[in-house]
Design an enzyme around this catalytic site. Structure first.
Site, PDB file in Angstrom:
ATOM      1  N   ASP A  48      22.378 -29.468  59.128  1.00  0.00           N
ATOM      2  CA  ASP A  48      22.608 -30.782  59.735  1.00  0.00           C
ATOM      3  C   ASP A  48      21.993 -30.900  61.141  1.00  0.00           C
ATOM      4  O   ASP A  48      22.689 -31.278  62.102  1.00  0.00           O
ATOM      5  CB  ASP A  48      24.110 -31.078  59.852  1.00  0.00           C
ATOM      6  CG  ASP A  48      24.864 -30.909  58.540  1.00  0.00           C
ATOM      7  OD1 ASP A  48      24.273 -31.142  57.484  1.00  0.00           O
ATOM      8  OD2 ASP A  48      26.058 -30.563  58.600  1.00  0.00           O
ATOM      9  N   GLU A 102      25.320 -40.347  53.007  1.00  0.00           N
ATOM     10  CA  GLU A 102      25.758 -39.726  54.270  1.00  0.00           C
ATOM     11  C   GLU A 102      24.537 -39.463  55.143  1.00  0.00           C
ATOM     12  O   GLU A 102      23.427 -39.885  54.822  1.00  0.00           O
ATOM     13  CB  GLU A 102      26.509 -38.407  53.993  1.00  0.00           C
ATOM     14  CG  GLU A 102      25.655 -37.349  53.317  1.00  0.00           C
ATOM     15  CD  GLU A 102      26.414 -36.085  52.941  1.00  0.00           C
ATOM     16  OE1 GLU A 102      27.651 -36.042  53.055  1.00  0.00           O
ATOM     17  OE2 GLU A 102      25.759 -35.123  52.505  1.00  0.00           O
TER      18      GLU A 102
END
Ligand code: FUB
Length: 325
Positions: free
Chosen positions: A14, A223
């Protein structure tokens, strides 16, 4: 060509990337082997701390420094578990980290932690942002000095628990394939960077014919929001989750609507990928993660970077996510 940023047995994911003081800083999640069996709600992502990385010079060749642990779960008074994707922005010489964690009732909230330097350490605020929810907070500093947060994630990210008026709902309904997909959220930040300046708004992702993107479209939002600007346009990008793509859409202002343009990257090895896009020395880079080093084991993800290119119309050329290097 791609590059792994860390030794093969150091797992981070991420990556949120910014240039601070002329240098690349990476704010990743920190994966470790928790032994928690994988489920559809991401319970296996039980991260306990954050590190900061920086790169000396060129992203493809520069030396990567791990500045160590800069914030940990036990120092966050309200947090219970699962420190997922974070982001950091600078204002007036202070650095603000925005991070999701489940509170003691199991609900994701957005925490803020503050540092004097981009490499931390970060000191958490005693409480999460009022009215915050869901995950994957990414913050744009716009050219006029305003800051906008983009967020939201479905399933384990809990976005389905809220309606577009930001109210928690009792009866959770997932859209049918022919209905519009869930909308991520955007919100302007307060002047002190510690709260929302307004109620979060739904982001409309439209098809080129201006119809809403449908839940059954493989490019639907899931997301991993990111926002960058190119030639004055707002490029909103996201992960499609269960169809494993990174996609992007373009708008004229920070709130959207955003018109779908195409795929940034095809599926990687591993269930998730999650990205950021940044310009450095006139070239553009896609930071992301995959699971080649862990042989496809999704809870252990590895940070990567590759260069991306725009065509003359401002479209980004699709990256093949499947290749290791
Ligand atoms: O790292 C935990 C979660 O996995 C992130 O918040 C999602 O975007 C996915 O990458």
């Amino acid at each position: 060509m791609k590059r792994y940023l860390l030794p093969k047995d150091v797992y981070m994911a991420d990556p949120s990337v910014h240039i601070f003081n002329g240098k690349i800083f990476i704010y990743p999640s920190h994966d470790y082997y928790s032994g928690i069996p994988e489920d559809d709600w991401g319970i296996h992502f039980d991260m306990k701390d954050y590190h900061v990385l920086s790169i000396d010079g060129d992203p493809m060749t520069g030396k990567v420094t791990d500045h160590g642990v800069v914030l940990k779960r036990e120092d966050i008074p309200w947090a219970w578990k699962q420190l997922w994707d974070c982001d950091v922005q600078e204002k007036n010489g202070k650095y603000y980290m925005y991070f999701p964690a489940k509170d003691k009732t199991g609900i994701f909230r957005c925490g803020v932690a503050i540092a004097d330097k981009p490499e931390g350490p970060f000191v958490p605020q005693p409480d999460p942002i009022r009215g915050s929810y869901s995950i994957d907070y990414a913050v744009l500093k716009d050219d006029d000095g305003s800051y906008y947060m983009y967020f939201g994630g479905i399933m384990g990210g809990q976005l389905q628990r809220y309606n577009e008026q930001n109210e928690a709902v009792n009866d959770i309904v997932f859209p049918k394939p022919e209905e519009p997909c869930f909308s991520p959220r955007v919100v302007k930040m307060s002047d002190d960077m510690l709260q929302f300046a307004e109620d979060p708004r739904p982001i409309r992702i439209l098809n080129p014919d201006y119809t809403p993107m449908k839940a059954g479209d493989p490019h639907h939002f899931f997301e991993a929001s990111w926002m960058h600007k190119y030639n004055g346009k707002y490029y909103y990008s996201w992960s499609t989750g269960d169809t494993h793509l990174l996609c992007y859409a373009i708008g004229d202002n920070p709130y959207g609507p955003f018109i779908f343009q195409g795929e940034l990257m095809t599926p990687v090895l591993g269930w998730t990928t999650h990205h950021s896009i940044v310009e450095f020395n006139g070239k553009w880079y896609l930071f992301h993660h995959d699971c080649h080093p862990s042989n496809g084991y999704t809870p252990l993800r590895s940070l990567k970077v590759c260069e991306i290119e725009y065509d003359e119309d401002g479209k980004i050329k699709t990256v093949d996510g499947s290749t290791e290097l």
